[in-house]
Motif scaffolding. Structure first.
Motif, mmCIF file in Angstrom:
data_model
loop_
_atom_site.group_PDB
_atom_site.id
_atom_site.type_symbol
_atom_site.label_atom_id
_atom_site.label_comp_id
_atom_site.label_asym_id
_atom_site.label_seq_id
_atom_site.Cartn_x
_atom_site.Cartn_y
_atom_site.Cartn_z
ATOM 1 N N HIS A 1 1.694 3.121 -2.356
ATOM 2 C CA HIS A 1 1.151 4.263 -3.109
ATOM 3 C C HIS A 1 0.413 5.188 -2.144
ATOM 4 O O HIS A 1 0.463 6.406 -2.275
ATOM 5 C CB HIS A 1 0.238 3.806 -4.256
ATOM 6 N N ILE A 2 -0.197 4.598 -1.114
ATOM 7 C CA ILE A 2 -0.964 5.404 -0.161
ATOM 8 C C ILE A 2 -0.068 6.009 0.918
ATOM 9 O O ILE A 2 -0.176 7.198 1.220
ATOM 10 C CB ILE A 2 -2.097 4.556 0.462
ATOM 11 N N TYR B 1 -11.756 6.389 -5.396
ATOM 12 C CA TYR B 1 -10.470 6.437 -4.681
ATOM 13 C C TYR B 1 -10.567 7.346 -3.456
ATOM 14 O O TYR B 1 -9.555 7.891 -3.028
ATOM 15 C CB TYR B 1 -9.366 6.960 -5.609
ATOM 16 N N LYS C 1 -1.517 2.080 -13.136
ATOM 17 C CA LYS C 1 -2.703 2.943 -13.063
ATOM 18 C C LYS C 1 -3.009 3.351 -11.624
ATOM 19 O O LYS C 1 -3.305 4.516 -11.357
ATOM 20 C CB LYS C 1 -3.913 2.225 -13.685
ATOM 21 N N ASP C 2 -2.932 2.411 -10.700
ATOM 22 C CA ASP C 2 -3.184 2.740 -9.292
ATOM 23 C C ASP C 2 -2.216 3.826 -8.815
ATOM 24 O O ASP C 2 -2.597 4.751 -8.089
ATOM 25 C CB ASP C 2 -3.027 1.503 -8.400
ATOM 26 N N ILE D 1 -3.193 7.303 -10.615
ATOM 27 C CA ILE D 1 -4.405 7.958 -10.084
ATOM 28 C C ILE D 1 -4.129 8.481 -8.674
ATOM 29 O O ILE D 1 -4.524 9.590 -8.310
ATOM 30 C CB ILE D 1 -5.614 6.986 -10.077
ATOM 31 N N THR D 2 -3.432 7.670 -7.878
ATOM 32 C CA THR D 2 -3.120 8.090 -6.512
ATOM 33 C C THR D 2 -2.287 9.372 -6.528
ATOM 34 O O THR D 2 -2.514 10.293 -5.735
ATOM 35 C CB THR D 2 -2.363 6.974 -5.785
ATOM 36 N N ASP E 1 -10.807 8.764 -12.703
ATOM 37 C CA ASP E 1 -10.906 7.436 -13.307
ATOM 38 C C ASP E 1 -12.385 7.093 -13.502
ATOM 39 O O ASP E 1 -13.008 6.474 -12.639
ATOM 40 C CB ASP E 1 -10.225 6.413 -12.394
ATOM 41 N N ASP F 1 -1.036 -1.851 -11.477
ATOM 42 C CA ASP F 1 -0.254 -1.123 -10.474
ATOM 43 C C ASP F 1 0.109 0.273 -10.982
ATOM 44 O O ASP F 1 0.082 1.249 -10.233
ATOM 45 C CB ASP F 1 1.034 -1.883 -10.151
ATOM 46 N N ILE G 1 -8.323 7.202 -0.512
ATOM 47 C CA ILE G 1 -7.024 7.870 -0.636
ATOM 48 C C ILE G 1 -7.157 9.385 -0.507
ATOM 49 O O ILE G 1 -6.401 10.018 0.232
ATOM 50 C CB ILE G 1 -6.354 7.482 -1.964
ATOM 51 N N ILE H 1 -2.952 3.142 8.051
ATOM 52 C CA ILE H 1 -1.791 3.897 7.573
ATOM 53 C C ILE H 1 -1.874 5.349 8.052
ATOM 54 O O ILE H 1 -0.911 5.889 8.613
ATOM 55 C CB ILE H 1 -1.713 3.845 6.026
ATOM 56 N N PRO I 1 1.630 0.330 -5.794
ATOM 57 C CA PRO I 1 1.412 -0.622 -4.691
ATOM 58 C C PRO I 1 2.530 -1.675 -4.607
ATOM 59 O O PRO I 1 2.743 -2.267 -3.556
ATOM 60 C CB PRO I 1 0.077 -1.273 -5.058
ATOM 61 N N LYS I 2 3.228 -1.909 -5.693
ATOM 62 C CA LYS I 2 4.273 -2.934 -5.717
ATOM 63 C C LYS I 2 5.611 -2.449 -5.144
ATOM 64 O O LYS I 2 6.560 -3.232 -5.079
ATOM 65 C CB LYS I 2 4.500 -3.408 -7.151
ATOM 66 N N ILE J 1 -4.199 12.427 -7.531
ATOM 67 C CA ILE J 1 -4.918 12.922 -6.347
ATOM 68 C C ILE J 1 -3.997 13.802 -5.506
ATOM 69 O O ILE J 1 -4.351 14.913 -5.122
ATOM 70 C CB ILE J 1 -5.445 11.736 -5.506
ATOM 71 N N ASN K 1 2.687 -4.039 -12.665
ATOM 72 C CA ASN K 1 1.997 -4.365 -13.913
ATOM 73 C C ASN K 1 1.087 -3.178 -14.291
ATOM 74 O O ASN K 1 1.131 -2.129 -13.641
ATOM 75 C CB ASN K 1 1.198 -5.670 -13.767
ATOM 76 N N MET L 1 1.802 -9.885 -3.656
ATOM 77 C CA MET L 1 2.411 -8.982 -4.644
ATOM 78 C C MET L 1 3.851 -9.388 -4.929
ATOM 79 O O MET L 1 4.304 -9.315 -6.070
ATOM 80 C CB MET L 1 2.368 -7.542 -4.136
ATOM 81 N N TYR M 1 0.841 -1.208 0.000
ATOM 82 C CA TYR M 1 0.000 0.000 0.000
ATOM 83 C C TYR M 1 0.874 1.255 0.000
ATOM 84 O O TYR M 1 0.453 2.298 0.491
ATOM 85 C CB TYR M 1 -0.907 0.020 1.233
ATOM 86 N N THR N 1 -9.842 16.416 -1.943
ATOM 87 C CA THR N 1 -10.322 16.827 -3.273
ATOM 88 C C THR N 1 -11.592 16.032 -3.572
ATOM 89 O O THR N 1 -11.828 14.964 -3.001
ATOM 90 C CB THR N 1 -9.288 16.594 -4.407
#
Lengths: 638, 638
Positions: free
Chosen positions: A474-475, B472, A510-511, A514-515, A557, A508, B475, B518, A497-498, A518, A505, B564, A472, B466
């Protein structure tokens, strides 16, 4: 059209069926246009300045709620001509050029008779790479002797380039009349308070080093963009294969996928085989600037043995990549010999790949970092192609415990020194930043960077605000990224996230994108960037008015928003239903709010017959007066 | 054991096969123990104070890297006895009691002869609910006449309850010897700087209203926990069915699922049918406090017509729920009649369900909010069962544009007034907060809340930073949540990816929980909460030493981290490989760092023969001296 490259058998994933399915999906993804969207161009002062935007069409407010027209919303568009149905896409040909004429008009470059790097020449001759080679490699362009072709050089001479004008139009995010442009005054910690971005402002910012335009003369396909604290916060997406897997096709697909979702730049961090060929495919097809870490490829050339690196191999690599069109180089010139032992007591030592390569080299040779000692020669190369520096933070902290330590901040001060040296060459510079930093120590990074690097753009990796959530990150990092973006960081390097676990991939990627969109947008809102809140306002209005489709289409998205809604309420009819999916048809807070609004308006009509425009306000004032006059019981029984 | 309740046909999801598969999965999830983990209890001053922790076992450092023993790490554990293999779990029986003896010993309560709410009695007699009813409903307990059974009441009298001692042990997060307890000094904005949490400190904080212990005497199954700015930041997970779907079983499964992943409290926000029975099932099986919004059920009782609500129905609902064991009630008593029209010009009006119900009621009757006018009577009920207030922010902003406006802050000031009134009754209070707020306006919320509510715990929903990312919003809101947690918010109400779009499923619940763990942990680190960084340190050390399994096991979500990693490197052998999945076997920055460390240690040995402990440091100093003496060329060729 939409042909993906042919895989050589060696590159093909083991599962051929799966790979074919992936290819088919990639081909579909390549040119799909987001719902209710169309590509529009705003023309600048000359007909070949055509600045792309995505225009999102909205429906009218339902009659019962007022029936008003909702003008389309324009959003910044990084997806290139892939989303322009009027352009034929062929990855084998590469993208059409955006900047070729502008570069030619300046008459300060020569087209060389061929590649000048030894490695580039070798690969071009190598029969084994023929099958995977991009077929239309053109002769590279280089500054004429004695010329400096950087955007900073032009800017310092007072020249507004077409690139600068293009960027001014792009950053303004022009909106149609009727779009709700209200927004909160931001807090920008000393950045400029702007209302409109002009070409002259872009020029000033580049001249003074506060912003960079990564735009190699050999990447004319690139749509100009700017990185600086007085502009929209940008995001970078890392792609790249490794010894463990992924093919050229996959990397090109990741690049187009990342820019489709909003990556402002792409870093190709490949460390596996065919780095050179992969990069060519990516650059020729990329509408955004491409960054690399040349030391990675240099290391490949010496079979992964850091001690065997030397200036000659590195220099050849810089030229090789500059002639392909790489727009910015991460150079770890701040990893000085004397800083290396400062990391010995760290919990996680040196975690930057480039940083550890250079540390290893320094220790093995008992010599100062050759990137530092050859820095002026590097600048000479950079300015002949307009490659920007991304001065790498090789000693960034790899965990919370190591944040903001002596090693990290010592290197940052050296990066400040190198910034000045690069600026003496009119070479554009941004500075890379951490990493892993707890929230309360994030601002110290920004403040020190602004001070020692004199506002050269900061480009940070997150930072991650805790170490305990692999899967997690990305968060964990978006929290730090949003904050440091608010404080003044110009570009945020995404984390997927990886991170720490494996190679991302497509999902991931895209995640991560987008994150980070934001985080960057939250920062734009907090800084009060002009026009930033228009999309929030439009989406919230759509939400309030139960215009479900508009809400989806305005989302970062749309696909995910729509599919999540459909999970609860799959029927098409529900998308125009005047209740939302959380509360069901019987009770809905938004419905009640409509009643409140109607009530307040009725009150207003009753209490006041003043000007049409301010009738609600006047009504509210009258109510307040009545409230106080009536012993704090405003609403008397009729 | 592990039997889930039998569904009545009406409650059964349409797809029976799918439902059965879901049930089987739910049953497995119910008692599965996280990898390398075991439940341990720390005993307090009496044998029935048994405070649960999850102990995560670690492997030794590989011999090549030092071979040291890594002691297990203890983490706060909200999962209850579901993860204690010595306890038989039967959802039909409910959980064993934790607090029964303590409550009885205080001798200030009576066991009633039956339920005293009209509605509770009706439902118990209703033959149609028999099939879905929890089978072992016990007679409720209530304060003896004239008694006040709140933890605040005891605290003000100087009594340290077993609950308080339990909490002190729980908050200390005791660690075994050898755990790396280093951490950065935090910035806590005026919260207390603590090194250890004592039972007396817990008492003081509760007495002064800065913290609450939500612990209804009719929820003895609950494991005591505390919410306050000088304690670990907590998170709440919302569950609850709606008219559109989900069954009792699903809600119980969501509750146990949420607490397994770390939810500190659960709010049951059901609005559909069988609210009463669903709640009984949830409370009897919940190891964490349960909160509700009683006005939701009251609205059901008047068939969804807000105007038909009245004090008698609401009062009966409070008693009904208090006798079931609800630990805190959200009460929207601050939505005053005069504030309602302040929302008329908002972009998204009133978005709180409770807020809009009360606004609708106020307008329809032209009367002040009956929750406000009956506030003292509500307090009388609350203190007879020790239900805590969660004073609802019915006028919270529903979009960025509406943040921090007059309506929101007017209500907050009224909540401050009500806090004082509740404290006069020794009723525990926390305050709900927004909502949608851009980053730069978040702190103003916290500062005003601390001021007007005199440090009563703040409990916020995000805030979302936002509006543009539906799908999402876990997030967009985690960014705001982490920040406001750092500034002093005591509990963060999670937001799932489905926010604004639909009802969360199990995956959404988990995503929301992990995201909020988190945010809460990032806040603990930034505040410098004692011991907070121990888990980060342990995980980062494992990462640095290539102890992959330890890294997964220390993660907030070991399953996702492991899967993962396996996507890129599926082979078991890779998990003990001395390279990481990003770089492949040939080159690895962490491997190089090991070399740097070895080098620094060798240098140190060579340069110094002082005390063992400080030899590395002494070596570094010697090197620095040498560096300066040798004209800034530290490493001379040998």
């Amino acid at each position: 059209m939409n042909q993906l490259t042919n895989l050589s058998p060696a590159d093909a994933p083991t599962d051929y069926v799966q790979a074919t399915a992936q290819h088919e999906q990639d081909a579909k993804d390549l040119t799909r246009i987001l719902p209710a969207s169309r590509k529009v161009y705003i023309q600048g002062s000359r007909s070949d300045i055509q600045v792309p935007f995505r225009e999102i069409a909205l429906t009218d407010t339902p009659t019962g709620l007022g029936g008003e027209h909702n003008p389309p919303v324009m959003v910044y568009d990084t997806s290139g001509v892939y989303t322009d149905p009027n352009i034929q896409i062929d990855l084998n040909q590469g993208l059409p050029s955006v900047r070729q004429t502008w570069i030619e008009e300046r008459q300060d470059t020569d087209v060389l008779s061929g590649l000048t790097s030894t490695f580039g020449q070798e690969r071009l001759k190598d029969i084994r790479t023929a099958e995977i080679r991009f077929a239309h490699i053109q002769n590279p362009r280089r500054a004429k002797t004695g010329k400096n072709v950087t955007q900073m050089h032009y800017a310092k001479q007072g020249i507004i380039t077409p690139e600068m004008e293009y960027i001014a139009i792009r950053e303004n995010q022009r909106q149609r009349e009727g779009v709700d442009m209200r927004q909160h005054a931001g807090q920008n910690f000393g950045a400029k308070n702007l209302t409109e971005i002009t070409p002259e402002f872009v020029r000033q910012e580049v001249a003074e080093g506060r912003a960079i335009i990564p735009a190699n003369i050999n990447h004319p396909e690139c749509e100009p963009m700017i990185i600086g604290r007085n502009f929209l916060v940008k995001i970078n997406a890392n792609i790249g294969n490794s010894a463990l897997g992924s093919s050229i096709d996959e990397e090109v697909a990741k690049m187009t996928w990342a820019t489709r979702w909003g990556a402002d730049t792409i870093m190709d961090l490949s460390t596996g085989k065919n780095i050179h060929e992969t990069r060519e495919w990516i650059i020729r097809n990329s509408p955004v600037p491409i960054g690399t870490v040349p030391i990675y490829q240099a290391l490949e050339k010496v079979n992964g043995v850091a001690e065997d690196l030397n200036w000659e191999i590195f220099k050849d690599t810089l030229i090789e990549q500059a002639e392909q069109g790489v727009d910015y180089f991460t150079i770890h010139a701040g990893v000085l010999l004397r800083y290396v032992p400062m990391t010995a007591n760290r919990l996680t030592g040196i975690v930057s790949r480039g940083g550890s390569i250079m540390a290893q080299w320094c220790l093995a040779h008992h010599q100062e970092n050759f990137l530092y000692t050859h820095f002026d020669e590097i600048c000479e190369i950079m300015k002949a192609y307009d490659v920007s520096f991304s001065l790498g933070d090789g000693l960034r902290p790899g965990c919370i415990q190591d944040a903001n330590d002596e090693a990290q901040f010592s290197e940052l001060k050296t990066l400040g020194e190198l910034t000045h040296r690069a600026w003496e060459h009119d070479v554009q510079v941004m500075i890379e930043g951490p990493g892993h930093v707890p929230m309360h120590m994030v601002k110290e990074n920004m403040d020190l960077q602004l001070e020692v690097c004199k506002e050269a753009p900061f480009y940070t990796l997150g930072p991650l605000t805790t170490d305990i959530a692999p899967g997690y990150d990305h968060i964990t990092s978006a929290i730090g990224a949003a904050m440091i973006g608010w404080y003044g960081t110009a570009m945020l390097c995404y984390v997927t996230p990886k991170e720490h676990l494996g190679l991302p991939n497509k999902k991931d990627v895209k995640d991560g994108i987008i994150t980070y969109k934001i985080a960057a947008h939250a920062a734009d809102l907090a800084k009060g960037h002009p026009g930033a809140q228009a999309r929030d306002n439009a989406l919230s209005k759509a939400r309030f008015e139960f215009r479900w489709e508009d809400q989806f289409n305005l989302a970062l998205d749309p696909d995910t928003a729509r599919s999540m809604h459909d999970e609860t309420m799959p029927k098409e009819a529900h998308k125009s239903a005047h209740f939302c999916s959380m509360c069901g048809p019987k009770f809905c807070s938004m419905k009640i709010t409509q009643n409140v609004r109607d009530y307040a308006q009725n009150l207003s009509h009753a209490a006041s017959s003043t000007s049409e425009d301010s009738e609600v306000e006047a009504g509210l004032k009258a109510m307040k007066t009545a409230y106080h006059e009536n012993g704090q019981k405003l609403y008397q029984k009729v």
